[in-house]
Design an enzyme around this catalytic site. Structure first.
Site, PDB file in Angstrom:
ATOM      1  CE  LYS A 184      -4.750  76.762 154.054  1.00 56.28           C
ATOM      2  NZ  LYS A 184      -6.206  76.820 153.998  1.00 56.28           N
TER       3      LYS A 184
HETATM    4  C1  LIG Z   1      -6.955  77.132 152.484  1.00 55.28           C
HETATM    5  C2  LIG Z   1      -6.735  76.914 151.045  1.00 55.28           C
HETATM    6  C3  LIG Z   1      -7.258  77.795 150.075  1.00 55.28           C
HETATM    7  C4  LIG Z   1      -8.182  78.906 150.405  1.00 55.28           C
HETATM    8  O1  LIG Z   1      -7.692  79.830 151.300  1.00 55.28           O
HETATM    9  P1  LIG Z   1      -8.731  80.884 151.942  1.00 55.28           P
HETATM   10  O2  LIG Z   1      -7.848  81.855 152.640  1.00 55.28           O
HETATM   11  O3  LIG Z   1      -9.594  80.103 152.869  1.00 55.28           O
HETATM   12  O4  LIG Z   1      -9.499  81.487 150.837  1.00 55.28           O
HETATM   13  C5  LIG Z   1      -6.959  77.554 148.749  1.00 55.28           C
HETATM   14  N1  LIG Z   1      -6.199  76.529 148.367  1.00 55.28           N
HETATM   15  C6  LIG Z   1      -5.687  75.663 149.253  1.00 55.28           C
HETATM   16  C7  LIG Z   1      -4.824  74.555 148.766  1.00 55.28           C
HETATM   17  C8  LIG Z   1      -5.963  75.810 150.616  1.00 55.28           C
HETATM   18  O5  LIG Z   1      -5.478  74.931 151.489  1.00 55.28           O
END
Ligand SMILES: *Cc1c(COP(=O)(O)O)cnc(C)c1O
Length: 389
Positions: A184
């Site tokens: 992210k």
């Molecule tokens: C990355 C992501 C998640 C999950 O996030 P985590 O921190 O890995 O649990 C959920 N929804 C979307 C759209 C994502 O891109």
């Protein structure tokens, strides 16, 4: 491989952050403590003073968010079929039913014009996703929620630093869940946060975060709800503090690279490009949908052979086995299926050079021309051909 491998994403962790993490490791306090409190305070500043709680993942954050919204067995939650599977899995884990609404072809986000037709007396909440960090129209979304008295849990996992009409995602709205997963725009390796409405809700979030446990000055403890284990470590929070200080710089660089993609990409190749948005998006990803005749696995393989990493985000959720077993089937959400079948994520991360974008565009053109005659095998299952996210 003739050239250095270019992954589709890579975190930028600076030396100051690394030194800060080392300091935490030496401090004698490595799990949730002063770094987490500081990270939460800085995040709250970032989100206009709203209460924020740091968590070990956004998935956990959404589970907590649904609990806070009172979503449980028998309830329905409206969401998008085009997302990371966590978005729908958390609804199932709450004992509720995901009700998918197809996406718009250009934004690749849930089609707001179709939401009202999906609302029933059982609908409890809306769970939209900002695909690739391109925000769903918050004005219309919140208006629908208000009209039908629904809670909103924004899966803003990808939206750190994105905005809607000049206001940061997270600074407004109901419950907002953001991810700090390694891929992210802001990372803590693994982690996330939930932006909450008031201190009382934040307190309940803390209980859901850690076994529902409350401690008293005399040493007693009590547990009032079946909370999980979702706290962030101080090690991770220290990474987040280093990242937050550079978020605007990182996202500015992403925007420059995305612009370069639009300049360099050969539009005669028959690919669907992302929406060209330079006001709201944080350019978490640059994704194209391959032409229908191109076999995605072959494209990924050939790009990899040329030293370029390609991601797949995401195949349509309702076609995954778990959801097919619930009765969802091909044809239910044709736009999400079309995008989910052909979408690929091209490299985009702050440390990339301008010439890397040019290299990706040139190699994409070369590869697609080479694959021109290759037709997708009929009945091929719609699953990602690469591991990881
Ligand atoms: C990355 C992501 C998640 C999950 O996030 P985590 O921190 O890995 O649990 C959920 N929804 C979307 C759209 C994502 O891109």
């Amino acid at each position: 491989m003739s050239k250095e491998f270019l992954p589709f994403t890579r975190p930028s962790i600076d030396e100051d952050t690394i030194a800060g993490v080392v300091e935490v490791l030496r401090s004698g306090w490595i799990t949730s403590g002063p770094q987490v409190r500081e990270f939460e305070a800085r995040l709250s500043d970032y989100f206009g003073g709203r209460p924020v709680r740091a968590l070990s993942s956004a998935t956990g954050g959404m589970e907590i968010g649904l609990a806070l919204a009172g979503v449980g067995p028998g309830d329905e939650v409206i969401t998008t079929p085009l997302s990371w599977v966590a978005t729908a899995n958390v609804i199932l884990r709450a004992g509720a039913r995901p009700v998918f609404v197809d996406v718009e072809p250009h934004s690749r986000n849930i089609d707001l014009s179709r939401i009202e037709a999906a609302i029933t007396p059982l609908t409890r909440a809306l769970l939209p996703v900002d695909m690739a960090g391109l925000p769903v129209d918050r004005t219309r979304l919140n208006e629908i929620a208000r009209r039908h008295q629904l809670r909103v849990l924004e899966d803003a996992a990808q939206s750190m630093g994105a905005s809607w009409q000049g206001e940061r995602i997270g600074a407004t709205g109901d419950l907002v869940s953001i991810s700090f997963h390694a891929n992210k725009n802001l990372t803590t390796a693994e982690g996330g946060c939930l932006v909450l409405n008031d201190e009382q809700e934040a307190r309940r979030c803390e209980l859901w975060r850690l076994q529902g446990v409350e401690r008293f000055p005399n040493g007693d403890l009590d547990s009032t709800l079946p909370g999980g284990k979702h706290n962030l470590t101080d090690i991770a929070a220290r990474i987040g503090l280093g990242q937050l200080a550079r978020l605007e710089e990182f996202n500015a660089r992403r925007r420059v690279l995305a612009r370069r993609y639009f300049e360099c990409f050969d539009r005669s190749l028959g690919c669907e490009l992302p929406l060209e948005d330079f006001t709201s998006s944080n350019w978490h990803m640059f994704q194209i949908v391959l032409p229908g005749h191109v076999e995605r696995g072959a494209f990924i393989e050939q790009m990899y052979a040329a030293g370029i990493g390609i991601g797949v985000h995401y195949p349509a959720i309702h076609l995954l086995t778990l959801y097919r077993q619930m009765g969802f089937k091909p044809g239910d959400f044709p736009i999400a299926e079309h995008i989910g079948r052909g979408i690929v994520t091209l490299p985009l991360f702050p440390a990339m050079r301008d010439q890397d974008v040019e290299r990706v565009c040139e190699q994409t053109a070369r590869t697609l021309k080479a694959l021109g005659g290759q037709v997708r095998a009929a009945g091929q299952p719609n699953v990602a051909t690469v591991s990881g996210r």
